[in-house]
Design a protein around this motif. Structure first.
Motif, PDB file in Angstrom:
ATOM      1  N   GLU A  38     126.339  -1.943  -7.720  1.00 24.89           N
ATOM      2  CA  GLU A  38     125.298  -2.429  -8.600  1.00 24.89           C
ATOM      3  C   GLU A  38     124.686  -3.591  -7.872  1.00 24.89           C
ATOM      4  O   GLU A  38     125.386  -4.334  -7.200  1.00 24.89           O
ATOM      5  CB  GLU A  38     125.908  -2.894  -9.913  1.00 24.89           C
ATOM      6  CG  GLU A  38     126.128  -1.727 -10.833  1.00 24.89           C
ATOM      7  CD  GLU A  38     126.906  -2.117 -12.048  1.00 24.89           C
ATOM      8  OE1 GLU A  38     126.849  -3.312 -12.406  1.00 24.89           O
ATOM      9  OE2 GLU A  38     127.561  -1.253 -12.605  1.00 24.89           O
ATOM     10  N   SER A  39     123.365  -3.770  -7.983  1.00 21.88           N
ATOM     11  CA  SER A  39     122.741  -4.801  -7.182  1.00 21.88           C
ATOM     12  C   SER A  39     123.263  -6.187  -7.569  1.00 21.88           C
ATOM     13  O   SER A  39     123.192  -6.588  -8.712  1.00 21.88           O
ATOM     14  CB  SER A  39     121.229  -4.737  -7.336  1.00 21.88           C
ATOM     15  OG  SER A  39     120.663  -5.563  -6.359  1.00 21.88           O
ATOM     16  N   GLN A  40     123.835  -6.880  -6.629  1.00 25.56           N
ATOM     17  CA  GLN A  40     124.306  -8.245  -6.823  1.00 25.56           C
ATOM     18  C   GLN A  40     124.275  -8.916  -5.458  1.00 25.56           C
ATOM     19  O   GLN A  40     124.238  -8.237  -4.433  1.00 25.56           O
ATOM     20  CB  GLN A  40     125.733  -8.242  -7.389  1.00 25.56           C
ATOM     21  CG  GLN A  40     126.698  -7.438  -6.520  1.00 25.56           C
ATOM     22  CD  GLN A  40     128.155  -7.643  -6.913  1.00 25.56           C
ATOM     23  OE1 GLN A  40     128.574  -8.734  -7.187  1.00 25.56           O
ATOM     24  NE2 GLN A  40     128.919  -6.577  -6.918  1.00 25.56           N
ATOM     25  N   LYS A  41     124.272 -10.265  -5.444  1.00 23.43           N
ATOM     26  CA  LYS A  41     124.249 -10.985  -4.162  1.00 23.43           C
ATOM     27  C   LYS A  41     125.636 -10.913  -3.538  1.00 23.43           C
ATOM     28  O   LYS A  41     126.628 -11.140  -4.210  1.00 23.43           O
ATOM     29  CB  LYS A  41     123.889 -12.453  -4.413  1.00 23.43           C
ATOM     30  CG  LYS A  41     122.398 -12.703  -4.393  1.00 23.43           C
ATOM     31  CD  LYS A  41     121.896 -13.053  -2.985  1.00 23.43           C
ATOM     32  CE  LYS A  41     120.384 -13.269  -2.985  1.00 23.43           C
ATOM     33  NZ  LYS A  41     119.635 -12.342  -2.177  1.00 23.43           N
ATOM     34  N   VAL A  42     125.694 -10.578  -2.274  1.00 26.34           N
ATOM     35  CA  VAL A  42     126.987 -10.612  -1.586  1.00 26.34           C
ATOM     36  C   VAL A  42     126.856 -11.466  -0.323  1.00 26.34           C
ATOM     37  O   VAL A  42     125.828 -11.490   0.341  1.00 26.34           O
ATOM     38  CB  VAL A  42     127.523  -9.209  -1.206  1.00 26.34           C
ATOM     39  CG1 VAL A  42     128.005  -8.451  -2.401  1.00 26.34           C
ATOM     40  CG2 VAL A  42     126.481  -8.380  -0.475  1.00 26.34           C
TER      41      VAL A  42
ATOM     42  N   TYR B 282     123.385 -13.373   3.697  1.00 25.09           N
ATOM     43  CA  TYR B 282     123.447 -12.961   2.284  1.00 25.09           C
ATOM     44  C   TYR B 282     122.575 -11.728   2.096  1.00 25.09           C
ATOM     45  O   TYR B 282     121.481 -11.645   2.655  1.00 25.09           O
ATOM     46  CB  TYR B 282     122.960 -14.094   1.371  1.00 25.09           C
ATOM     47  CG  TYR B 282     123.906 -15.266   1.396  1.00 25.09           C
ATOM     48  CD1 TYR B 282     124.911 -15.388   0.442  1.00 25.09           C
ATOM     49  CD2 TYR B 282     123.816 -16.232   2.402  1.00 25.09           C
ATOM     50  CE1 TYR B 282     125.796 -16.454   0.482  1.00 25.09           C
ATOM     51  CE2 TYR B 282     124.705 -17.292   2.455  1.00 25.09           C
ATOM     52  CZ  TYR B 282     125.692 -17.404   1.489  1.00 25.09           C
ATOM     53  OH  TYR B 282     126.577 -18.442   1.539  1.00 25.09           O
TER      54      TYR B 282
ATOM     55  N   ASN C  69     121.444  -8.478  -0.939  1.00 28.71           N
ATOM     56  CA  ASN C  69     121.656  -7.792  -2.204  1.00 28.71           C
ATOM     57  C   ASN C  69     122.549  -6.611  -1.872  1.00 28.71           C
ATOM     58  O   ASN C  69     122.429  -6.015  -0.781  1.00 28.71           O
ATOM     59  CB  ASN C  69     120.339  -7.274  -2.788  1.00 28.71           C
ATOM     60  CG  ASN C  69     119.585  -8.394  -3.460  1.00 28.71           C
ATOM     61  OD1 ASN C  69     120.188  -9.313  -4.020  1.00 28.71           O
ATOM     62  ND2 ASN C  69     118.267  -8.322  -3.379  1.00 28.71           N
ATOM     63  N   SER C  70     123.440  -6.237  -2.794  1.00 30.10           N
ATOM     64  CA  SER C  70     124.407  -5.193  -2.460  1.00 30.10           C
ATOM     65  C   SER C  70     123.741  -3.849  -2.192  1.00 30.10           C
ATOM     66  O   SER C  70     124.333  -2.972  -1.589  1.00 30.10           O
ATOM     67  CB  SER C  70     125.452  -5.057  -3.562  1.00 30.10           C
ATOM     68  OG  SER C  70     124.794  -4.806  -4.774  1.00 30.10           O
TER      69      SER C  70
END
Ligand SMILES: O=C(O)CCC(=O)C(=O)O
Ligand SMILES: [Fe+2]
Length: 296
Positions: free
Chosen positions: A9-13, A28, A30-31
């Motif tokens: 799911e799109s999240q900052k990694v 950094y 987005n997933s």
């Protein structure tokens, strides 16, 4: 396959890139960023010695876009990902030599909701008279025995949308480089007593050449009234510099409400179905089709 990753799911990694020579950088993403995807597939493909380990040049913006970090994919040693994104080996992956290619596939259970599955069964039974006999491009009558329904707009849209959503995750699980999808085709097939599909691949002609992935969604009435009908997906080996079918294969059970994905170029076959009642309603049903890449 074989390799499993979490649903993205799109999240900052936060990703630490460990490069040959002991260099490391933190970036950094987005997933669902395609570059992160390519970094992951580079690691997966190399670990499993897959041919999809295409070399490429990474160019990643750093310093808020004021600089670019450029390095060849061979220099990528490892990734430290926070929060963790696990790509795990789940079954039967063996280290292989360069002239043998293990076929990969993924199978996802409980693909449609119970309601959707029920609606689909009802729809198929109501549309029995619209099914026609299948044929193959070679017109060899003994190559394929089954019935097909080419038009089923509501369910075609439902499955195409669902597949589109999970494609980034499927590509990662299959350890492949991402590609631009031009079209997702679908047909609805029934295999009854004595039906089969002999060894073939799905992209061997000019009009099918852009098929990258094959999917097969299996469904049937419960309790199941047929046996057989397993899908065999063959491994490949090098002969005279070409990949050809190996003797070994993976056996896929046509599990009710599951979907399988594999490369359309793999040789595969459907073993004969035994359905003692011979009733259409007891058939092995599929919605099957192909994910096409944009022609280059
Ligand atoms: O029904 C299956 O398991 C596979 C079908 C297939 O190979 C095809 O339609 O090309
Ligand atoms: Fe096929």
């Amino acid at each position: 396959m074989s390799a499993n990753s979490q649903q993205l799911e799109s999240q900052k990694v936060k990703v630490q890139l460990l490069l040959a020579g002991g260099h490391q950088y933190t970036v950094y993403f987005n997933s669902d960023d395609p570059t992160l995807h390519t970094l992951l597939t580079t690691i997966v493909a190399r670990a499993y010695k897959q041919e999809s380990a295409d070399r490429c040049l990474f160019q990643i913006p750093i310093n808020e876009g004021h600089s670019a970090l450029c390095f060849p994919s061979e220099n990528l040693v490892a990734l430290v990902i926070e929060p963790p994104l696990w790509i795990q080996q789940t079954d039967n992956i063996q280290p292989v030599s360069n002239d043998f290619l293990n076929s990969n596939h993924i199978q996802i259970d409980n693909f449609f909701s119970t309601k959707e599955h029920e609606r689909l069964i009802k729809y198929v039974l109501a549309n029995k008279s619209n099914f026609v006999s299948t044929s193959t491009s070679t017109k060899d009558e003994n190559y394929r025995r089954s019935m097909v329904l080419y038009s089923f707009p509501d369910f075609a849209e439902l499955i195409v949308n669902k597949i589109q959503k999970i494609m980034p995750d499927v590509m990662i699980k299959l350890g492949m480089s991402s590609f631009t999808i031009s079209q997702i085709e679908s047909q609805l097939t029934s295999h009854n007593d004595g039906n089969y599909y002999k060894i073939h691949n799905d992209n061997g002609s000019p009009d099918t050449a852009t098929r990258e992935l094959t999917y097969v969604y299996y469904f049937n009435r419960e309790p199941k009234q047929f046996s057989g009908g397993e899908l065999l997906i063959y491994d490949s080996k090098v002969e005279n510099n070409f990949y050809v079918k190996a003797e070994s294969f993976k056996t896929i059970e046509p599990r009710n409400n599951s979907i399988v994905f594999f490369f359309s170029r793999y040789m595969h076959e459907v073993l004969p179905v035994k359905c003692p009642s011979k009733a259409f309603a007891d058939s092995r049903f599929t919605i099957n089709g192909w994910v096409r890449r944009e022609a280059s």
